[in-house]
Design an enzyme around this catalytic site. Structure first.
Site, mmCIF file in Angstrom:
data_model
loop_
_atom_site.group_PDB
_atom_site.id
_atom_site.type_symbol
_atom_site.label_atom_id
_atom_site.label_comp_id
_atom_site.label_asym_id
_atom_site.label_seq_id
_atom_site.Cartn_x
_atom_site.Cartn_y
_atom_site.Cartn_z
ATOM 1 N N ARG A 1 14.896 8.094 -17.451
ATOM 2 C CA ARG A 1 14.117 9.303 -17.193
ATOM 3 C C ARG A 1 14.903 10.319 -16.376
ATOM 4 O O ARG A 1 14.539 11.500 -16.336
ATOM 5 C CB ARG A 1 12.774 8.946 -16.534
ATOM 6 N N GLU B 1 15.307 -7.164 -5.740
ATOM 7 C CA GLU B 1 14.488 -8.108 -4.973
ATOM 8 C C GLU B 1 14.814 -9.542 -5.404
ATOM 9 O O GLU B 1 14.990 -10.430 -4.586
ATOM 10 C CB GLU B 1 13.015 -7.781 -5.195
HETATM 11 P P1 AMP Z 1 14.872 1.872 -7.096
HETATM 12 O O1 AMP Z 1 13.958 0.789 -6.598
HETATM 13 O O2 AMP Z 1 14.817 3.103 -6.234
HETATM 14 O O3 AMP Z 1 16.259 1.381 -7.326
HETATM 15 O O4 AMP Z 1 14.254 2.311 -8.506
HETATM 16 C C1 AMP Z 1 14.732 1.758 -9.676
HETATM 17 C C2 AMP Z 1 14.337 2.565 -10.886
HETATM 18 O O5 AMP Z 1 13.007 2.233 -11.244
HETATM 19 C C3 AMP Z 1 14.402 4.062 -10.695
HETATM 20 O O6 AMP Z 1 15.125 4.592 -11.791
HETATM 21 C C4 AMP Z 1 12.970 4.534 -10.717
HETATM 22 O O7 AMP Z 1 12.863 5.665 -11.545
HETATM 23 C C5 AMP Z 1 12.183 3.379 -11.320
HETATM 24 N N1 AMP Z 1 10.948 3.062 -10.601
HETATM 25 C C6 AMP Z 1 10.820 2.191 -9.577
HETATM 26 N N2 AMP Z 1 9.555 2.092 -9.155
HETATM 27 C C7 AMP Z 1 8.840 2.954 -9.932
HETATM 28 C C8 AMP Z 1 7.440 3.319 -9.991
HETATM 29 N N3 AMP Z 1 6.523 2.792 -9.164
HETATM 30 N N4 AMP Z 1 7.068 4.217 -10.919
HETATM 31 C C9 AMP Z 1 7.971 4.759 -11.761
HETATM 32 N N5 AMP Z 1 9.281 4.440 -11.764
HETATM 33 C C10 AMP Z 1 9.728 3.565 -10.861
#
Ligand code: AMP
Length: 175
Positions: free
Chosen positions: A62, A99
């Site tokens: 995205r 995690e």
């Molecule tokens: P991160 O935990 O910041 O490494 O996020 C990993 C990926 O998952 C990123 O590209 C976010 O766009 C997506 N992501 C994580 N949590 C969400 C959520 N609750 N809703 C939408 N996208 C998420």
């Protein structure tokens, strides 16, 4: 940058997607509205207009959507960073902790040069792990990171604190 109420209203929270317990932030209602789409791109590009950005990195998948719009506004090129095995040519990669287990992101070896100035973009910053890993990938090329731009931040996960110190981070919607 203050959280934008117009944009925030267009985010749909989908409970238990893709698995139980996750409150998924669905940005497609925002993307489907041309005024909001342009507003998001304008807001996120504004802090970087005078920073000499030469390339915008969008994180799969995205991050590709607004990433290309930001590149256009900043008169910069666009570089996709993807999950393992998706890019066709020779890649550089970074492994990072989740995690449970690890994940890998990759970028084409010739996508970023040492004299590039990079803006890193993704739609959502959650734990910040992916965005921090992307910084490592860019630093390996010798390029400068001008900053981060996210459409939405899940503040309760404190992902911002995992990003490298001193690198600007702008977010359009904080929830
Ligand atoms: P991160 O935990 O910041 O490494 O996020 C990993 C990926 O998952 C990123 O590209 C976010 O766009 C997506 N992501 C994580 N949590 C969400 C959520 N609750 N809703 C939408 N996208 C998420």
């Amino acid at each position: 940058m203050a959280s934008d109420a117009f944009l925030a209203r267009a985010i749909r929270t989908v409970p238990d997607f893709p698995k139980p317990g996750i409150q998924f932030k669905d940005v497609t209602p925002l993307l489907g509205n041309v005024d909001l789409l342009r507003r998001a791109a304008d807001l996120l590009a504004a802090p970087y207009q005078a920073q000499g950005v030469t390339k915008v990195i969008g994180i799969e998948s995205r991050g590709f959507i607004l990433g290309t719009m930001l590149a256009d506004r900043l008169e910069a090129g666009f570089v996709p960073v993807r999950k393992q095995g998706k890019l066709p040519y020779t890649v550089v990669r970074t492994e990072y902790a989740l995690e449970y287990g690890t994940d890998v992101i990759e970028m084409h070896v010739d996508a970023v040069a040492s004299d590039d100035v990079i803006l890193i973009h993704d739609d959502v910053i959650a734990t910040g792990g992916t965005a921090a890993a992307c910084y490592d990938l860019v630093k390996g090329t010798g390029a400068k990171v001008a900053g981060y731009a996210f459409l939405l931040e899940l503040a309760f996960l404190s992902g911002r604190h995992r990003l490298p110190e001193g690198v600007p981070c702008h977010v359009a919607i904080v929830t």
